[in-house]
Design an enzyme around this catalytic site. Structure first.
Site, PDB file in Angstrom:
ATOM      1  N   GLY A 117      -1.117  -5.559  -3.974  1.00 53.06           N
ATOM      2  CA  GLY A 117      -1.055  -5.529  -5.427  1.00 53.06           C
ATOM      3  C   GLY A 117      -0.408  -4.264  -5.939  1.00 53.06           C
ATOM      4  O   GLY A 117       0.390  -3.620  -5.244  1.00 53.06           O
TER       5      GLY A 117
ATOM      6  N   GLU B 116      -1.464  -2.609   0.546  1.00 51.71           N
ATOM      7  CA  GLU B 116      -0.023  -2.865   0.554  1.00 51.71           C
ATOM      8  C   GLU B 116       0.381  -3.000  -0.896  1.00 51.71           C
ATOM      9  O   GLU B 116       0.056  -3.982  -1.564  1.00 51.71           O
ATOM     10  CB  GLU B 116       0.289  -4.135   1.351  1.00 51.71           C
ATOM     11  CG  GLU B 116       1.760  -4.270   1.712  1.00 51.71           C
ATOM     12  CD  GLU B 116       2.567  -5.009   0.665  1.00 51.71           C
ATOM     13  OE1 GLU B 116       3.217  -4.312  -0.156  1.00 51.71           O
ATOM     14  OE2 GLU B 116       2.554  -6.240   0.661  1.00 51.71           O
TER      15      GLU B 116
ATOM     16  N   CYS C 184       7.501  -7.444  -3.459  1.00 51.31           N
ATOM     17  CA  CYS C 184       7.198  -6.018  -3.336  1.00 51.31           C
ATOM     18  C   CYS C 184       8.319  -5.238  -2.667  1.00 51.31           C
ATOM     19  O   CYS C 184       8.483  -4.047  -2.927  1.00 51.31           O
ATOM     20  CB  CYS C 184       5.885  -5.829  -2.566  1.00 51.31           C
ATOM     21  SG  CYS C 184       5.878  -6.574  -0.927  1.00 51.31           S
TER      22      CYS C 184
END
Length: 498
Positions: A242, A264, A298
């Site tokens: 997140g 992460e 991400c």
């Protein structure tokens, strides 16, 4: 167990347990009558209303996980036995991949092609790799010297809270949940509240796999219940994907009991294009690596670093490529880019773009909502910004939307300096004609992963961030061992003999 059907004038899809919650391996009545609406990003309309977990439901899930770990068979089974059950879970997931991919379009707006790539392709590969690898790992090691005899064991941490994101509720099962289970932990899976539909199919797959009671619960909880879970004294480890602010809150809530965390987090990943790079080869992976999944990835290459001598050439080429990446209805065959996943993401994208233009960035292409698509949907065009300097807000903060910046540099030392001038360190790419030079540049970038003449990371080998992109590793042997403690058993000798 009830089964509801998602009906919006398109293909009807059955969804299990819309009025129930999946706790300790069974569908149960929720503790309250609280509900949450599922909003379809392509239109902005509500397509389902489902039961929402409350703190009391979280307490029940944690209590069951605690009992299953402390008293149940799961941690005491052999790794091979756990792998057999996890393989059944994988079988059940794979039977439902088509359904989950379609539901993902309803709840988060990702087109079928993206689901096929991320879930059916990468997800299947990741969890099968972990299941195959786990029984071959060195879970015990005997270390004997002239003076001591020691047995080193890898043992499960305990109860694990696995926090998943809306951009990967299925693939993260292979990166986070199945490794935790293989290591002998019990898990409470906490998907994003945006993932209510896929969550219920995942839960039904877990039920069909027949885990021991209490080993798996699934709660797609909102903020209040999520915070209750992260602060819960019965949770031994939190493994979260997140954003940074949420991670800080989690660490603070876990700190009083010194619970283990693995994080992460986000990135502001650079792609260095060297002077000798062949642009035809570069564009093939750089453009999808920048705006694939509408930039809601991400590891998105959101900062493109171009040599000043080729800056205009690279910007023009990128603009042409971006112009070909059209946004469309995610339900239409062939659509590659659909809407953003929710209204928050759309608002954040628009706000950050506006600030970038105020600071002097030049809009090259995109920058608006497409006029030809449903005005209620959360659509936004792939957007390219030039004349960006690395001190601008847009170059330092994660958009998590389809906005890519092009930053000029003067020499490789300057490129490396700019690449590292960020609080993030998740992923990066280096594009260069000379392979040896590319490798040397890659070694100088402070990031958890760097790709050479490619975009992305290997998801069957250890992956994670440095700096404010988090700590801990997912995937590979290291990703399984992340969920273990090392135990020393002294068989002979003593500390004074070592």
């Amino acid at each position: 167990m009830s089964v509801s059907t998602i009906t919006t004038g398109r293909v009807d899809i059955p969804v299990p347990g819309t009025d129930k919650l999946f706790i300790a391996g069974s569908w149960v009545e929720p503790a309250t009558d609280a509900t949450v609406d599922v909003v379809m990003p392509s239109t902005g309309e509500v397509v389902a209303t489902v039961a929402a977990p409350a703190p009391a439901d979280a307490d029940a899930a944690v209590a069951a996980a605690r009992t299953a770990f402390d008293e149940g068979p799961w941690p005491r089974m052999s790794v091979a036995e756990r792998a057999e059950v996890c393989s059944r879970f994988a079988d059940e997931l794979e039977k439902r991949l088509d359904t989950m991919n379609r539901l993902w379009t309803y709840e988060s707006g990702y087109p079928a092609a993206h689901g096929e790539m991320i879930n059916s392709g990468a997800g299947r590969m990741i969890w099968r790799s972990a299941i195959e690898k786990a029984p071959t790992l060195a879970w015990e090691e005997r270390r004997t010297t002239a003076s001591t005899d020691v047995l080193i064991q890898r043992q499960p941490v305990g109860t694990v809270l696995g926090i998943l994101t809306y951009n990967g509720p299925v693939v993260l099962l292979g990166m986070k949940i199945i490794p935790a289970l293989l290591a002998g932990n019990t898990v409470v899976i906490k998907p994003a509240p945006d993932s209510q539909l896929t969550t219920r199919v995942v839960a039904e797959a877990a039920r069909a796999a027949n885990f021991p009671t209490g080993v798996v619960s699934v709660l797609a909880a909102g903020l209040e219940t999520s915070r209750h879970l992260t602060a819960h004294p019965g949770i031994d480890m939190i493994h979260m994907t997140g954003g940074g602010p949420v991670a800080v809150d989690i660490v603070e809530r876990a700190a009083p009991r010194l619970a283990r965390t693995a994080l992460e987090l986000g990135g502001k990943s650079p792609a260095i294009i060297a002077e000798d790079a062949d642009l035809d080869s570069v564009m093939a992976t750089l453009v999808p690596g920048a705006i694939g999944g509408m930039g809601q990835v991400c590891v998105a290459l959101s900062r493109i670093l171009a040599p000043r001598s080729r800056y205009d050439e690279i910007v023009d080429r990128l603009a042409a490529e971006f112009g070909r990446m059209t946004v469309g209805d995610p339900f239409e065959p062939g659509t590659v880019l659909g809407p953003l996943a929710n209204e928050r993401a759309l608002a954040r994208t628009e706000t950050m773009l506006s600030k970038a233009l105020e600071e002097g960035a030049r809009l090259v292409c995109g920058g608006k909502r497409p006029a030809h698509l449903d005005p209620g949907g959360f659509y936004f065009e792939p957007t390219l910004l030039a004349d960006v300097t690395n001190d601008m807000y847009i170059a330092q903060e994660e958009v998590f939307g389809p906005v890519t910046t092009v930053i000029p540099y003067d020499g490789i030392d300057d490129a490396v300096r700019i690449a590292n001038d960020t609080r993030f360190g998740l992923a990066a790419s280096v594009y260069a004609g000379d392979a040896d030079s590319a490798l040397e540049i890659a070694k100088r970038i402070r990031s958890g992963g760097v790709a050479i003449n490619l975009a992305g990371v290997s998801l069957t080998e250890p992956f994670g961030g440095v700096k404010q992109s988090g700590w801990g590793r997912e995937c590979g042997a290291e990703g399984i061992f992340e969920f273990t403690d090392i135990k020393q058993i002294l068989i002979s000798g003593s500390y004074s003999d070592s």
